[in-house]
Design an enzyme around this catalytic site. Structure first.
Site, PDB file in Angstrom:
ATOM      1  N   TYR A   1      18.107  31.661 -32.809  1.00  0.00           N
ATOM      2  CA  TYR A   1      19.408  31.437 -32.199  1.00  0.00           C
ATOM      3  C   TYR A   1      20.557  32.293 -32.742  1.00  0.00           C
ATOM      4  CZ  TYR A   1      16.941  27.301 -30.590  1.00  0.00           C
ATOM      5  OH  TYR A   1      16.013  26.454 -30.023  1.00  0.00           O
TER       6      TYR A   1
ATOM      7  N   ARG B   1       7.249  24.910 -22.479  1.00  0.00           N
ATOM      8  CA  ARG B   1       6.890  26.185 -23.109  1.00  0.00           C
ATOM      9  C   ARG B   1       5.862  25.939 -24.187  1.00  0.00           C
ATOM     10  NH1 ARG B   1      11.092  27.655 -26.429  1.00  0.00           N
ATOM     11  NH2 ARG B   1       9.674  27.738 -28.220  1.00  0.00           N
TER      12      ARG B   1
END
Length: 316
Positions: free
Chosen positions: A222, A261
């Site tokens: 991130y 995912r």
């Protein structure tokens, strides 16, 4: 997009009022707020009547006041990705995106995930459960080094440590234990790291991850600008199809629905090892599902629309 059926909903009004649930109280709150803001913007641009909801302790009391027809879940981690929020919405009779209660609870718990995958004959790295110092010593003897130590029920790589020397194992255990009473030590797989997004019953193009960090940790996910994403991942068409099928089997093996995912690694021989399923993946500018969708021909707005369509699933 080839391989995907046409959208089920053509008119935004058919969705009614959509609550985009974000925030929460987990360690992934910051990321969830970013995901939720991106989703909200995309829905509004497509004409959907959507409203942002920061989920707090008063959420159940506020729920009747929202007058929403369905919910787009953009909460990551505990309280949003572990079946708790899904159960509350089911009790309130509000349709929601993604997987149901059981699949979310299972996929949030890396130990239960691995046990189910093992029972189905799917490849996942050898592991040991760490409850105390004695377990730490046994894990070192059984699995060898290097290892990855992780909390069983956290996301975004929070609390994870790579262990290369024996003296690092006990501190890594305590680091993970600070976030979760259930800790896993897992054999380190030295090879390429990949992820495959699932949308409906289709696998999207795989992504290969490269980071100078010891592993794809929170900062690499991130904050870092040094992480590299390869999509297409460079696999041959045959291996792309095989790994997509493996990811779909892993997804369906946990009874997951809608979207998600699957992360895995390849060892030195090129064999895949499943790591985890994310039932509510990130939807930020660094996130992987939107990247895979773009490679498959779906814009971010199209992807968000398709995910919202998963709230139409029959959960009976």
């Amino acid at each position: 997009m080839s391989g995907l059926p046409a959208p089920r909903v053509r008119d935004a009004a058919a969705f009614g009022r959509v609550a985009v649930l974000m925030g929460g109280r987990s360690g992934e709150r910051e990321i969830s707020l970013r995901s939720g803001a991106a989703v909200l913007d995309a829905l509004c641009r497509r004409g959907v009547d959507a409203v942002a909801v920061d989920v707090g302790m008063d959420f159940l009391a506020r729920l009747p006041e929202l007058h929403c027809d369905r919910a787009f879940i953009a909460l990551h981690g505990r309280g949003g990705e572990d079946g708790v929020l899904q159960g509350a919405l089911e009790m309130a009779g509000i349709p929601y995106t993604g997987s149901g209660v059981a699949a979310c609870a299972l996929s949030m718990d890396k130990l239960r995930t691995k046990q189910l995958w093992q029972a189905q004959g799917l490849p996942t790295p050898p592991y040991a459960v760490l409850a105390d110092a004695a377990d730490v010593e046994r894990a070192l003897s059984a699995l060898g080094l290097p290892l990855i130590v992780k909390p069983a029920r956290e996301g975004s790589s929070l609390g994870m440590s790579k262990v290369s020397r024996p003296e690092e194992l006990l501190p890594a255990f305590h680091h993970a234990r600070a976030l979760d009473s259930r800790v896993l030590a897992e054999r380190w797989i030295s090879g390429g790291e990949y992820t495959v997004a699932i949308l409906g019953d289709r696998a999207l193009p795989s992504i290969r991850l490269e980071t100078p960090h010891a592993f794809y940790d929170f900062d690499a996910k991130y904050r870092s600008n040094s992480t590299r994403y390869h999509c297409p991942s460079g696999l041959t068409p045959e291996r792309e199809a095989a790994f997509g099928a493996l990811a779909l089997a892993a997804f369906q093996g946990l009874d997951a629905q809608g979207w998600g995912r699957v992360d895995f690694m390849l060892d030195a021989a090129g064999s895949p090892w499943l790591l985890e399923l994310n039932s509510v993946p990130g939807m930020t500018d660094h996130s992987l599902v939107p990247m895979a969708a773009r490679a498959a021909g779906l814009s971010f707005e199209d992807l968000v629309w398709r995910i919202l369509e998963t709230s139409l699933a029959d959960r009976s």
